[in-house]
Enzyme design. Sequence first.
Site, PDB file in Angstrom:
ATOM      1  N   CYS A 120      12.837   3.937   1.510  1.00 48.19           N
ATOM      2  CA  CYS A 120      12.992   5.375   1.251  1.00 48.19           C
ATOM      3  C   CYS A 120      13.764   5.988   2.419  1.00 48.19           C
ATOM      4  CB  CYS A 120      11.642   6.052   1.027  1.00 48.19           C
ATOM      5  SG  CYS A 120      10.475   5.799   2.355  1.00 48.19           S
TER       6      CYS A 120
ATOM      7  N   GLY B 128       0.265   1.342  -3.283  1.00 52.66           N
ATOM      8  CA  GLY B 128       0.179   0.633  -4.550  1.00 52.66           C
ATOM      9  C   GLY B 128       0.916   1.269  -5.711  1.00 52.66           C
TER      10      GLY B 128
ATOM     11  N   ALA C 204       0.837  -1.215   0.000  1.00 56.32           N
ATOM     12  CA  ALA C 204       0.000   0.000   0.000  1.00 56.32           C
ATOM     13  C   ALA C 204       0.868   1.259   0.000  1.00 56.32           C
ATOM     14  CB  ALA C 204      -0.903   0.004   1.224  1.00 56.32           C
TER      15      ALA C 204
ATOM     16  N   LYS D 173       4.008   0.969  -6.578  1.00 54.97           N
ATOM     17  CA  LYS D 173       4.870  -0.011  -7.262  1.00 54.97           C
ATOM     18  C   LYS D 173       4.045  -1.221  -7.725  1.00 54.97           C
ATOM     19  CE  LYS D 173       8.667   1.688  -4.517  1.00 54.97           C
ATOM     20  NZ  LYS D 173       7.798   2.465  -3.594  1.00 54.97           N
TER      21      LYS D 173
HETATM   22  C1  LIG Z   1       7.175   1.895   2.148  1.00 58.52           C
HETATM   23  S1  LIG Z   1       5.515   1.503   2.400  1.00 58.52           S
HETATM   24  C2  LIG Z   1       5.084   0.676   0.919  1.00 58.52           C
HETATM   25  C3  LIG Z   1       4.849   1.573  -0.252  1.00 58.52           C
HETATM   26  C4  LIG Z   1       4.331   0.818  -1.459  1.00 58.52           C
HETATM   27  N1  LIG Z   1       5.199  -0.287  -1.808  1.00 58.52           N
HETATM   28  C5  LIG Z   1       4.161   1.727  -2.654  1.00 58.52           C
HETATM   29  O1  LIG Z   1       5.086   1.785  -3.481  1.00 58.52           O
HETATM   30  O2  LIG Z   1       3.111   2.371  -2.797  1.00 58.52           O
HETATM   31  C6  LIG Z   1       5.604   0.185   3.518  1.00 58.52           C
HETATM   32  C7  LIG Z   1       4.279  -0.490   3.796  1.00 58.52           C
HETATM   33  O3  LIG Z   1       4.526  -1.619   4.645  1.00 58.52           O
HETATM   34  C8  LIG Z   1       3.422  -1.793   5.501  1.00 58.52           C
HETATM   35  N2  LIG Z   1       3.883  -2.682   6.583  1.00 58.52           N
HETATM   36  C9  LIG Z   1       4.390  -2.359   7.782  1.00 58.52           C
HETATM   37  N3  LIG Z   1       4.728  -3.463   8.462  1.00 58.52           N
HETATM   38  C10 LIG Z   1       4.437  -4.515   7.671  1.00 58.52           C
HETATM   39  C11 LIG Z   1       4.541  -5.926   7.804  1.00 58.52           C
HETATM   40  N4  LIG Z   1       5.047  -6.466   8.904  1.00 58.52           N
HETATM   41  N5  LIG Z   1       4.116  -6.703   6.798  1.00 58.52           N
HETATM   42  C12 LIG Z   1       3.611  -6.157   5.664  1.00 58.52           C
HETATM   43  N6  LIG Z   1       3.493  -4.829   5.467  1.00 58.52           N
HETATM   44  C13 LIG Z   1       3.904  -4.026   6.458  1.00 58.52           C
HETATM   45  C14 LIG Z   1       3.059  -0.385   5.880  1.00 58.52           C
HETATM   46  O4  LIG Z   1       1.724  -0.310   6.357  1.00 58.52           O
HETATM   47  C15 LIG Z   1       3.269   0.357   4.566  1.00 58.52           C
HETATM   48  O5  LIG Z   1       2.073   0.418   3.843  1.00 58.52           O
END
Ligand SMILES: C[S@@+](CC[C@H](N)C(=O)[O-])C[C@H]1O[C@@H](n2cnc3c(N)ncnc32)[C@H](O)[C@@H]1O
Length: 470
Positions: A242, A124, A122, A126
């Site tokens: 990031c 989304g 999320a 990527k």
């Molecule tokens: C850097 S963001 C991702 C951004 C996304 N890939 C994008 O490009 O739009 C990291 C995401 O990891 C989620 N997250 C945090 N801990 C997590 C876990 N243990 N397992 C899966 N997702 C996790 C967060 O809620 C957040 O949405």
Amino acid sequence: MAQIKQEFLNSISEILPSHLSLEEFAHFNSQPLRPAIRVNTLKTDPASFIAAMTPKGWHFDPIPWCHEGFWLTREDESVQLGNTLEHLAGLFYIQEASSMMPPVALAALVDRVDTLLDMAAAPGSKTTQMAAWMENHGLLMANEYSSSRLKGLHANLTRMGVSNAILTHFDARVFGATLPEAFDAILLDAPCSGEGTLRKDPDALNNWSLASVESIAAMQRELIESGFQALKTGGVLIYSTCTLNRRENQEVCRHLKASHGDAVEYVDLSRLFDGADKAVTEEGFLHIWPQLYDSEGFFVAALRKVGPVAGEHRTPRLGRFPFVPAPGKQVQALTDHLKSRFGITLPRTTLMARDKELWLFPEGSDRFIPAIRMQRLGIRLAEEAKHGFRISHEALMLLGAEACKAVELDDDQAVTYLMGRDLPMDNGAKAKGEVLVRWRGTPLGQAKWVGNKLKNSLPRDLVRDNVAKI
Ligand SMILES: C[S@@+](CC[C@H](N)C(=O)[O-])C[C@H]1O[C@@H](n2cnc3c(N)ncnc32)[C@H](O)[C@@H]1O
């Protein structure tokens, strides 16, 4: 611009490569980010999009590492990009330039993927980029741990026309033990301390501390272990963040190599695009300092699995699977309904039924069904009703571009429709019932043509207060 914490600057000065200066780092962090967008090739192509938008005062500056990515300048910035018709119709995604790099690295390193896992997906950006690269083929499992962010992810996948994704809602540390050796490729865009995002959000480091960096890095080590176990031998895992510190970046990758030795191969990214060598680390990773490409700070590593790794296996406890293959009669009835009402040809694929609902599962999803509980297994196409079917918004968004029966709206009508209002239709046509509405050939949703108006059937949660034509 908020004051950058001295403790943070000290930590950066310890790791900044000798050819870069701390003053420049601080200077770039005080500058606003250049707005960047990625054109959605599931709905249009860069050349057509640029040709349509240039006369409206949009100027496109190509992002060197992403063919569909552009820095954007607009003659009139009074309208927020996210409120434009083009955005709401899914023709582009607002995405920071450096964040386009991890999917580009993945696409460069694997020829074809049948199964791809996005471990932390999320909102989304990527996931939708990878679905576009996969041209909606194969299976894209998009996982997100936060319930509130899952909803936004789903909305973005629908807006962008992604049809090959299934959504899961797990702590991604479960994948390795539950689905070992299951995926051709994996993206772990890890939760991180966000040190690279100061230009977008000056408050990004309000909760930053060395101790919090340590605890986030501990979670990242577990996530990468899990992802690597879930990767097939021969597959590629892209690890990105990031953030800028080495604990959450290089050292997470080094930890994986220390655990699994020769099974982990670092893939050199220095030739990913012209100028990538400016950012390359001794391991071949890309460490994107904001001043290198005038972007957010970012980190991208590519890891190939060249041998199996040991790890725990766990059989998940699953409830009863609520879907069965849809009976042929029901499929035929839906096929006929879509054809006669909207001129839509249903793709030749297995449809699944759950009570009165009919679902379209992405190709290859059956291999995961016994193994893992899905949050959303694909696309809910329709629900059987008294006289025929109620077709879902998602179905029309995904299948409606090819439909040969639709009501085409002009710009003003599209704005009215997306604001949830009914549309007067003064042409004296007879009532036509459910219709697909499109704007410039792009589906927006459905409406009911009753008498002299189109009654708005846009799902309430998609109705916008602000929509603007340019
Ligand atoms: C850097 S963001 C991702 C951004 C996304 N890939 C994008 O490009 O739009 C990291 C995401 O990891 C989620 N997250 C945090 N801990 C997590 C876990 N243990 N397992 C899966 N997702 C996790 C967060 O809620 C957040 O949405």
